[in-house]
Scaffold this motif. Structure first.
Motif, PDB file in Angstrom:
ATOM      1  N   VAL A   1       0.863  -1.162   0.000  1.00  0.00           N
ATOM      2  CA  VAL A   1       0.000   0.000   0.000  1.00  0.00           C
ATOM      3  C   VAL A   1       0.910   1.225   0.000  1.00  0.00           C
ATOM      4  CG1 VAL A   1      -1.862  -1.156   1.210  1.00  0.00           C
ATOM      5  CG2 VAL A   1      -0.114   0.015   2.514  1.00  0.00           C
ATOM      6  N   PRO A   2       0.364   2.396  -0.348  1.00  0.00           N
ATOM      7  CA  PRO A   2       1.203   3.588  -0.378  1.00  0.00           C
ATOM      8  C   PRO A   2       1.933   3.803   0.946  1.00  0.00           C
ATOM      9  CG  PRO A   2      -0.911   4.053  -1.356  1.00  0.00           C
ATOM     10  CD  PRO A   2      -1.006   2.670  -0.783  1.00  0.00           C
ATOM     11  N   ALA A   3       3.199   4.211   0.801  1.00  0.00           N
ATOM     12  CA  ALA A   3       4.023   4.384   1.991  1.00  0.00           C
ATOM     13  C   ALA A   3       3.526   5.536   2.838  1.00  0.00           C
ATOM     14  CB  ALA A   3       5.464   4.654   1.574  1.00  0.00           C
ATOM     15  N   LEU A   4       3.631   5.419   4.141  1.00  0.00           N
ATOM     16  CA  LEU A   4       3.315   6.501   5.041  1.00  0.00           C
ATOM     17  C   LEU A   4       4.596   7.008   5.659  1.00  0.00           C
ATOM     18  CD1 LEU A   4       0.288   5.068   7.056  1.00  0.00           C
ATOM     19  CD2 LEU A   4       0.245   6.499   5.038  1.00  0.00           C
ATOM     20  N   ALA A   5       4.633   8.286   5.977  1.00  0.00           N
ATOM     21  CA  ALA A   5       5.699   8.770   6.832  1.00  0.00           C
ATOM     22  C   ALA A   5       5.537   8.100   8.188  1.00  0.00           C
ATOM     23  CB  ALA A   5       5.574  10.275   6.968  1.00  0.00           C
ATOM     24  N   HIS A   6       6.554   8.201   8.998  1.00  0.00           N
ATOM     25  CA  HIS A   6       6.560   7.510  10.277  1.00  0.00           C
ATOM     26  C   HIS A   6       5.305   7.802  11.074  1.00  0.00           C
ATOM     27  CE1 HIS A   6       9.109   5.903  13.696  1.00  0.00           C
ATOM     28  NE2 HIS A   6       7.936   6.166  14.230  1.00  0.00           N
ATOM     29  N   GLY A   7       4.376   6.875  11.096  1.00  0.00           N
ATOM     30  CA  GLY A   7       3.182   7.019  11.915  1.00  0.00           C
ATOM     31  C   GLY A   7       2.218   8.080  11.437  1.00  0.00           C
ATOM     32  N   VAL A   8       2.395   8.611  10.234  1.00  0.00           N
ATOM     33  CA  VAL A   8       1.539   9.693   9.749  1.00  0.00           C
ATOM     34  C   VAL A   8       0.563   9.153   8.712  1.00  0.00           C
ATOM     35  CG1 VAL A   8       1.461  11.885   8.519  1.00  0.00           C
ATOM     36  CG2 VAL A   8       3.298  11.446  10.155  1.00  0.00           C
ATOM     37  N   VAL A   9      -0.720   9.427   8.909  1.00  0.00           N
ATOM     38  CA  VAL A   9      -1.725   9.121   7.900  1.00  0.00           C
ATOM     39  C   VAL A   9      -2.618  10.342   7.797  1.00  0.00           C
ATOM     40  CG1 VAL A   9      -3.114   7.895   9.615  1.00  0.00           C
ATOM     41  CG2 VAL A   9      -3.571   7.556   7.206  1.00  0.00           C
ATOM     42  N   GLY A  10      -2.598  10.980   6.620  1.00  0.00           N
ATOM     43  CA  GLY A  10      -3.290  12.262   6.506  1.00  0.00           C
ATOM     44  C   GLY A  10      -2.620  13.289   7.398  1.00  0.00           C
ATOM     45  N   LYS A  11      -3.404  13.948   8.236  1.00  0.00           N
ATOM     46  CA  LYS A  11      -2.858  14.933   9.167  1.00  0.00           C
ATOM     47  C   LYS A  11      -2.515  14.309  10.520  1.00  0.00           C
ATOM     48  CE  LYS A  11      -6.512  17.485   8.707  1.00  0.00           C
ATOM     49  NZ  LYS A  11      -7.541  18.570   8.722  1.00  0.00           N
ATOM     50  N   ARG A  12      -2.844  13.073  10.692  1.00  0.00           N
ATOM     51  CA  ARG A  12      -2.711  12.387  11.972  1.00  0.00           C
ATOM     52  C   ARG A  12      -1.331  11.765  12.147  1.00  0.00           C
ATOM     53  NH1 ARG A  12      -5.410  12.780  16.468  1.00  0.00           N
ATOM     54  NH2 ARG A  12      -7.141  13.110  15.032  1.00  0.00           N
ATOM     55  N   PHE A  13      -0.730  12.058  13.293  1.00  0.00           N
ATOM     56  CA  PHE A  13       0.480  11.341  13.675  1.00  0.00           C
ATOM     57  C   PHE A  13       0.137  10.417  14.831  1.00  0.00           C
ATOM     58  CE2 PHE A  13       4.804  10.359  14.457  1.00  0.00           C
ATOM     59  CZ  PHE A  13       4.982  10.358  15.826  1.00  0.00           C
TER      60      PHE A  13
END
Lengths: 321, 130
Positions: A24-36
């Motif tokens: 699935v598309p990579a996320l920044a460390h623990g970030v999905v949308g605006k949520r960390f």
């Protein structure tokens, strides 16, 4: 037992192969949308990442087979490495000190743990991430004197994270809320039998051991002051408050069979996490909720390094991109 | 010497060394907003001329910033830029805004390529121009 371990290894290998082929598309460390989603201290988080966690904890509890209170202090380290943007492998261990009072003292390593986690769903608009994993506590790799088991424990797991940034504007001050949950089934490769040993030098108690299946389940409730400041309302919070996330964790476990069905233990852990650009710091109290004496409050402290932010072009990148 | 004490001290020294090592490394990674003008969730008595957002690290020129009305219509002038005097600041100038609720939508790109995105709203009410 060998057949069960072999079957588990085959299933793990097959699952890993599938996970390598599907991403699935990579996320920044623990970030999905605006949520960390921060790394919690007692509940596994739902995302994959490159990270290094150092956790220290101390707790008091009633001794099993010994009189008085047993004080355990543990220093654990876990390293997680992304193989693909959606798949990570991890290795963890811990060094434990056990003071059983009149029952003596002991210190040594807990069993080595290896695992993988596969993140198969991420929704930026709904701030949701879902993962599955398998963790293996490898028997006989630690010191029996501190409770490390002789047998291996396999733990398939399911993880979920949900932020509430999609609430309507009339509920905007609830948007910084998030929930995470983890559900594991701990499957011992030995059901029972053998002599029992308890911590402490010079102390041995013989009897039949029983190793039940255990459902380990936990969830966290988080309120992000950082999210509030950045996306809901600037209340003028200064550093370090504007980078803090308030959270309460509820780690619990229930035995399912072998004479212990229904036995539940758990705690409620209020705490706070501060998130910087390279690392995260956290502290929690561990207040017994069930299965332990209410006065035996413990403490957890976390130092968590965001490897993908510290080394974005080398160590912090997935091996297969 | 007590082995537990030796192990505890060793662990403390190692942890401190690792912490110092990582903190000494140059800053990198994802940028996050620290403050904005208009402020997040603010109500203004008069339309602002521009939107500025301060981040916690220097930005790359590919960062994006736009402002839209409640109808989804773009109301900025498209001249988004990283402030040359302070590369942590992203700004865009605005057209004349009527009273209403506006949404600021940004994508911040750090110097090492990490992308962070977010949005927030502010409200304009009738009043004197700032």
């Amino acid at each position: 037992m060998k057949k069960r371990v072999a079957a588990s290894v085959c299933m793990t290998g097959g699952a890993l192969l599938i996970a390598l082929l599907v991403t699935v598309p990579a996320l920044a460390h623990g970030v999905v949308g605006k949520r960390f989603f921060p790394s919690a201290l007692a509940t596994e988080d739902p995302f994959v990442s490159d990270e290094l966690s150092l956790l220290a904890g101390t707790r008091k509890e009633e001794g099993e087979g010994v009189e008085g209170t047993v004080v355990s202090t543990e220093f654990s380290v876990e390293y997680s490495k992304r193989i693909t943007p959606s798949l990570a492998l991890s290795v963890a261990t811990a060094y434990r000190f056990v003071d059983a009072g009149g029952g003596g003292t002991a210190d040594g390593w807990d069993n080595l743990e290896v695992g993988f986690k596969y993140q198969f769903l991420a929704s930026a608009s709904h701030e949701t991430v879902v993962s599955v994993g398998l963790e293996t506590s490898i028997g006989n790799t630690g010191d029996r004197s501190v409770g490390a088991e002789e047998f291996t424990v396999l733990s398939p797991a399911f993880f979920l994270g949900k932020g509430f940034g999609d609430l309507p504007a009339s509920f905007r001050f609830l948007r910084p809320l998030a929930l995470t949950s983890a559900l594991e089934l701990e499957i011992p490769t030995r059901g029972g039998g053998g002599a029992a040993h308890s911590g402490g030098e010079g102390t041995e108690h013989e009897g039949e051991e029983r190793h039940p299946l255990v459902a380990a389940y936990g969830f966290t409730v988080q309120y992000s002051l950082s999210y509030l400041q950045s996306f809901v309302r600037d209340l003028g919070l200064v550093r370090p408050l504007n980078r803090m996330i308030l959270l309460v964790e509820f780690p619990l476990e229930t035995a399912l069979n072998r004479g212990s069905a229904g036995d539940t233990a758990g705690s409620v852990n209020p705490g706070v996490v501060w998130v910087g650009r390279r690392l995260q710091l956290g502290v929690e109290l561990e207040v017994p909720l069930v299965g332990r004496r209410t006065g035996d409050v413990g403490v957890l402290v976390l130092v968590h390094f965001l490897i993908d932010d510290i080394f974005p072009r080398s160590l912090g990148r997935p091996l297969i991109r | 010497m007590n082995m537990s004490l030796v192990a505890a001290r060793s662990a403390s020294v190692l942890s401190a060394a690792v912490l110092v090592l990582f903190l000494a490394l140059p800053a990198s990674g994802h940028v996050t907003p620290e403050r904005a003008e208009p402020a997040v969730g603010a109500t203004l008595h008069g339309p602002p001329k521009r939107v500025r957002i301060w981040f916690d690290a220097p930005l790359d020129g590919s960062s994006e910033l736009k402002v839209v009305s409640a109808d989804g219509e773009r109301v900025d002038r498209g001249d988004v830029r990283v402030d040359s005097a302070d590369p942590r600041v992203l700004e865009v100038s605005l057209e004349d805004l009527s009273p209403g609720v506006y949404r600021v939508i940004w994508i911040a790109v750090s110097r090492d390529g990490h992308r962070t995105k977010g949005d927030y709203t502010f409200t304009v009410r009738k009043g004197r121009r700032p």
